[in-house]
Design a protein around this motif. Structure first.
Motif, PDB file in Angstrom:
ATOM      1  N   UNK A 238      -2.932 -63.779  26.467  1.00 39.73           N
ATOM      2  CA  UNK A 238      -1.465 -63.338  27.382  1.00 39.73           C
ATOM      3  C   UNK A 238      -0.122 -62.461  26.587  1.00 39.73           C
ATOM      4  N   UNK A 239      -0.344 -63.518  25.611  1.00 37.69           N
ATOM      5  CA  UNK A 239       0.826 -62.542  25.051  1.00 37.69           C
ATOM      6  C   UNK A 239       0.449 -61.404  24.848  1.00 37.69           C
ATOM      7  N   UNK A 240      -0.568 -61.301  24.011  1.00 36.64           N
ATOM      8  CA  UNK A 240      -1.763 -59.702  23.352  1.00 36.64           C
ATOM      9  C   UNK A 240      -1.243 -58.474  24.898  1.00 36.64           C
ATOM     10  N   UNK A 241      -1.164 -59.591  25.962  1.00 34.59           N
ATOM     11  CA  UNK A 241      -1.845 -58.225  26.830  1.00 34.59           C
ATOM     12  C   UNK A 241      -0.384 -57.565  27.567  1.00 34.59           C
ATOM     13  N   UNK A 242       0.026 -58.688  27.116  1.00 30.60           N
ATOM     14  CA  UNK A 242       1.752 -58.101  27.374  1.00 30.60           C
ATOM     15  C   UNK A 242       2.259 -57.531  26.824  1.00 30.60           C
ATOM     16  N   UNK A 243       2.242 -57.434  25.822  1.00 35.25           N
ATOM     17  CA  UNK A 243       2.637 -56.250  24.234  1.00 35.25           C
ATOM     18  C   UNK A 243       2.352 -55.267  24.456  1.00 35.25           C
ATOM     19  N   UNK A 244       0.877 -55.522  24.453  1.00 36.83           N
ATOM     20  CA  UNK A 244       0.043 -53.638  24.624  1.00 36.83           C
ATOM     21  C   UNK A 244       0.469 -53.147  26.332  1.00 36.83           C
ATOM     22  N   UNK A 245       0.840 -53.854  26.881  1.00 39.25           N
ATOM     23  CA  UNK A 245       1.190 -52.896  27.927  1.00 39.25           C
ATOM     24  C   UNK A 245       2.631 -52.458  28.163  1.00 39.25           C
ATOM     25  N   UNK A 246       3.408 -53.355  26.797  1.00 42.62           N
ATOM     26  CA  UNK A 246       4.861 -52.796  26.708  1.00 42.62           C
ATOM     27  C   UNK A 246       5.077 -50.968  26.486  1.00 42.62           C
ATOM     28  N   UNK A 247       3.439 -51.294  24.957  1.00 45.33           N
ATOM     29  CA  UNK A 247       3.025 -50.440  24.600  1.00 45.33           C
ATOM     30  C   UNK A 247       2.845 -49.194  25.036  1.00 45.33           C
ATOM     31  N   UNK A 248       2.502 -49.394  26.105  1.00 39.61           N
ATOM     32  CA  UNK A 248       1.341 -48.359  26.976  1.00 39.61           C
ATOM     33  C   UNK A 248       2.514 -47.485  27.845  1.00 39.61           C
ATOM     34  N   UNK A 249       3.134 -48.457  28.417  1.00 40.88           N
ATOM     35  CA  UNK A 249       4.731 -48.086  29.017  1.00 40.88           C
ATOM     36  C   UNK A 249       5.965 -47.277  27.842  1.00 40.88           C
ATOM     37  N   UNK A 250       5.691 -47.926  27.482  1.00 42.94           N
ATOM     38  CA  UNK A 250       7.052 -46.423  26.088  1.00 42.94           C
ATOM     39  C   UNK A 250       6.197 -45.853  25.768  1.00 42.94           C
ATOM     40  N   UNK A 251       4.939 -45.448  25.796  1.00 38.99           N
ATOM     41  CA  UNK A 251       4.141 -44.301  25.600  1.00 38.99           C
ATOM     42  C   UNK A 251       3.738 -43.013  26.355  1.00 38.99           C
ATOM     43  N   UNK A 252       3.742 -44.104  27.625  1.00 38.82           N
ATOM     44  CA  UNK A 252       4.777 -43.240  28.945  1.00 38.82           C
ATOM     45  C   UNK A 252       5.458 -42.758  29.412  1.00 38.82           C
ATOM     46  N   UNK A 253       6.744 -43.201  29.328  1.00 41.91           N
ATOM     47  CA  UNK A 253       8.449 -43.244  29.717  1.00 41.91           C
ATOM     48  C   UNK A 253       8.594 -43.830  30.309  1.00 41.91           C
ATOM     49  N   UNK A 254       7.786 -45.062  30.911  1.00 41.62           N
ATOM     50  CA  UNK A 254       8.362 -46.189  32.226  1.00 41.62           C
ATOM     51  C   UNK A 254       8.934 -46.785  31.134  1.00 41.62           C
ATOM     52  N   UNK A 255      10.154 -46.983  31.224  1.00 39.68           N
ATOM     53  CA  UNK A 255      11.208 -47.423  30.642  1.00 39.68           C
ATOM     54  C   UNK A 255      11.230 -48.783  31.422  1.00 39.68           C
ATOM     55  N   UNK A 256      11.622 -48.673  32.284  1.00 41.92           N
ATOM     56  CA  UNK A 256      11.706 -49.843  33.329  1.00 41.92           C
ATOM     57  C   UNK A 256      10.205 -50.875  33.433  1.00 41.92           C
ATOM     58  N   UNK A 257       9.317 -50.486  33.485  1.00 39.74           N
ATOM     59  CA  UNK A 257       8.342 -51.295  33.419  1.00 39.74           C
ATOM     60  C   UNK A 257       8.058 -51.855  32.137  1.00 39.74           C
ATOM     61  N   UNK A 258       8.811 -50.961  31.066  1.00 37.88           N
ATOM     62  CA  UNK A 258       8.842 -51.984  29.985  1.00 37.88           C
ATOM     63  C   UNK A 258       9.416 -53.268  29.454  1.00 37.88           C
ATOM     64  N   UNK A 259      11.000 -52.503  30.343  1.00 39.46           N
ATOM     65  CA  UNK A 259      11.925 -53.507  30.070  1.00 39.46           C
ATOM     66  C   UNK A 259      11.347 -54.622  30.801  1.00 39.46           C
ATOM     67  N   UNK A 260      11.267 -55.659  32.203  1.00 34.37           N
ATOM     68  CA  UNK A 260      10.640 -55.403  32.682  1.00 34.37           C
ATOM     69  C   UNK A 260       9.439 -56.666  32.532  1.00 34.37           C
ATOM     70  N   UNK A 261       8.385 -55.647  31.741  1.00 35.18           N
ATOM     71  CA  UNK A 261       7.156 -56.815  31.331  1.00 35.18           C
ATOM     72  C   UNK A 261       8.079 -57.372  29.202  1.00 35.18           C
ATOM     73  N   UNK A 262       8.690 -57.081  28.841  1.00 31.31           N
ATOM     74  CA  UNK A 262       9.404 -57.862  27.774  1.00 31.31           C
ATOM     75  C   UNK A 262      10.258 -58.818  28.503  1.00 31.31           C
ATOM     76  N   UNK A 263      10.444 -58.998  29.319  1.00 29.71           N
ATOM     77  CA  UNK A 263      11.516 -60.491  30.003  1.00 29.71           C
ATOM     78  C   UNK A 263       9.792 -61.139  29.834  1.00 29.71           C
TER      79      UNK A 263
END
Length: 562
Positions: A238-263
């Motif tokens: 699950x940790x790997x999945x969330x970290x992957x999602x953060x990278x994907x959000x950063x690549x797509x420019x969705x900073x809010x989703x990236x910050x939420x997923x980091x939390x």
């Protein structure tokens, strides 16, 4: 339950456990005594500290293995090597040391001929080499392990091999193959009903889709994996999945989703690489938000976390990001220092050389697989040809047997026909003699009739002569047919089926007896003496197991009549 009885049961259980422990210890001492350099005291210290202080137990394990002869083919040594390798891989992230001990356990399993544990060791080595960035070696080991798991239908371990291959091909920029293996991993997890693996597979495929600029597909895969994430209980995956999602959000420019997923991912961090990736992504998020000082601090934490293990390529990546941050801040001295560290890491990792080695190994494996396929095809052709030759030989044997049986049947029929012809000839001779006698008698009666003066007597004698001639003509063939056995009759076939060893003469005698002919009649037809016929009848009774019984031959033979 009474207290006394309960205490008695506990005491017996304790005694049984102590007895079992003593027996195990005796067996262990016997094994250790056969290993050169094995220190029993150090081994016992390792065993005693496994539960209380794992780090200290691993120190004793390494000390024990360092002095023992690890070339000895003993499962006990392989188990200690595996545990030490797991410790360095999972707890310390020191993959080169894990590889050192895993290679020793692999050698022991190879010596023992333990193919299952050998394949498991190869898979784990591929995982450790992947973490170390040596993808060519990872490809070699995972391919060998996968071949075994495919042959033994070990689906669980086979799925993990698919994931390793997907990661290796993705890192080496062979995206088509990476997508193929990630898809196999996801499909295998779906068939096994493993939600954790399914989510990770979908997530990996999403990262790959974003890398290939297929944003729509990536978002679809993220939504599907996000929908299933709530059912995942494996914290590591699950940790790997969330970290992957953060990278994907950063690549797509969705900073809010990236910050939420980091939390969301922060409470799940356990390993150094997870912590390092967390701070790396946090640094990228802060850099995108223009908070450069905080971004640089986050990257420093990431480098510190990666520094506790062997994560050279990840540290290099962090220095590359730091160089850009310092350049944006105008701190060119720090940017230059980060760039130097970046190239130092580059020299240590030599990714270009690793990729060249990877492509070389890949080609060798492909050639090996082609040769194996060709060998299998050749073996199949040889097998089919062998089957064809054996089938032809079998058919020829059947044909020969059939021909032989047919030849024997023809010979038997010829013998029977010869016997039948002999009977016919004998009957002809018999009828000829009777005819001669009839003619002579008729001629004598005619001569006698010429000297008789009584007209009435003469008429009677003439009538007798005519009757003799007429009887001879009418009964000639009827009598012959009566006394010639029907060798193709149902009776004859049934009799021969039960008594195939009967001679021709015996078969002929049976046919005549079945027509209720007397010994005298048979003697007249066959031109044999009654004594010979009686001897033949006695032999028949013996063959038919009628000796001492009241059943006559005619009664016995009548059972074979239709």
């Amino acid at each position: 339950m009474p207290v006394f009885l309960r205490n008695t049961i506990h005491l017996l259980a304790l005694l049984a456990a102590l007895t079992l422990s003593a027996r195990e210890q005796t067996d262990t001492l016997k094994v250790l005594s056969g290993i050169r350099g094995a220190d029993v005291t150090v081994y016992n210290l390792y065993r005693e500290n496994r539960a209380a202080d794992r780090a200290k137990a691993m120190e004793y394990a390494e000390l024990f293995l360092s002095s023992a002869d690890t070339t000895a083919a003993e499962p006990l040594l392989a188990a200690v090597c595996d545990e030490l390798a797991d410790w360095y891989e999972y707890d310390r992230s020191l993959f080169s040391r894990a590889i050192r001990w895993r290679s020793r356990s692999l050698a022991i399993y190879e010596s023992l001929g333990d193919r299952h544990n050998e394949a498991l060791a190869q898979y784990r080595l591929s995982r450790e080499y992947t973490s170390l960035g040596q993808y060519h070696r990872a490809l070699q080991y995972v391919s060998s392990a996968m071949n075994y798991f495919e042959r033994t239908h070990d689906t669980d371990n086979l799925i993990e091999c698919y994931n390793i291959l997907g990661v290796v091909y993705f890192t080496c920029r062979q995206y088509d193959r990476a997508y193929e293996w990630f898809t196999r991993y996801t499909d295998g997890a779906r068939m096994a009903g493993d939600t954790s693996r399914m989510v990770l597979g979908l997530n990996n495929s999403a990262v790959l889709a974003y890398t290939l600029r297929d944003t729509l597909k990536a978002r679809t895969l993220i939504r599907e994996s996000g929908f299933l994430s709530s059912a995942v209980r494996d914290t590591s995956k699950l940790c790997k999945v969330y970290l992957n999602n953060v990278s994907l959000y950063l690549m797509s420019g969705d900073l809010q989703a990236a910050a939420s997923t980091l939390e969301t991912v922060k409470p799940l961090l356990r390993k150094p690489d997870e912590t390092g990736l967390y701070y790396q992504d946090e640094g990228l998020l802060l850099m995108a938000a223009g908070r450069l000082d905080e971004a640089a601090a986050a990257l420093g934490k990431a480098i510190s976390a990666f520094g506790t293990g062997e994560y050279g390529s990840k540290i290099q990546h962090c220095y590359g990001i730091l160089q850009r941050i310092y350049a944006m801040k105008g701190e060119y001295r720090n940017a230059y220092q980060a760039l130097i560290r970046y190239y130092e890491a580059d020299i240590a990792n030599r990714p270009d050389e690793i990729f060249l080695d990877f492509y070389k190994v890949q080609k060798e494996l492909e050639m090996s697989r082609e040769q194996e396929k060709m060998s299998r095809r050749q073996n199949l052709v040889i097998f089919l040809c062998s089957i064809g030759v054996l089938s032809l030989v079998f058919i020829l044997i059947l044909l020969y047997g059939k021909s032989k049986r047919k030849s024997l049947e023809i010979r038997r029929q010829e013998e029977e026909i010869a016997s039948q012809n002999e009977l016919i000839e004998l009957r002809k001779l018999h009828d000829y003699q009777i005819g001669r006698m009839t003619e002579e008698l008729s001629h004598k009666l005619t001569e006698l009739n010429a000297g008789v003066k009584d007209l009435t007597t003469r008429k009677k004698i003439s009538a007798i002569c005519r009757e003799l001639v007429k009887s001879k003509d009418e009964n000639e063939w009827r009598e012959m047919n009566r006394f010639v056995p029907a060798f193709n009759s149902v009776f004859y076939q049934r009799l021969i089926a039960d008594f195939p060893t009967l001679s021709i003469n015996e078969r002929r005698l049976c046919a005549l007896l079945n027509m209720n002919m007397t010994t005298k009649e048979i003697s007249e037809i066959t031109r044999q003496s009654p004594h010979s016929i009686n001897i033949a009848r006695a032999r028949l009774r013996s063959k038919f197991n009628l000796t001492g019984k009241t059943t006559s031959l005619q009664e016995f033979l009548s059972r074979y009549n239709p």
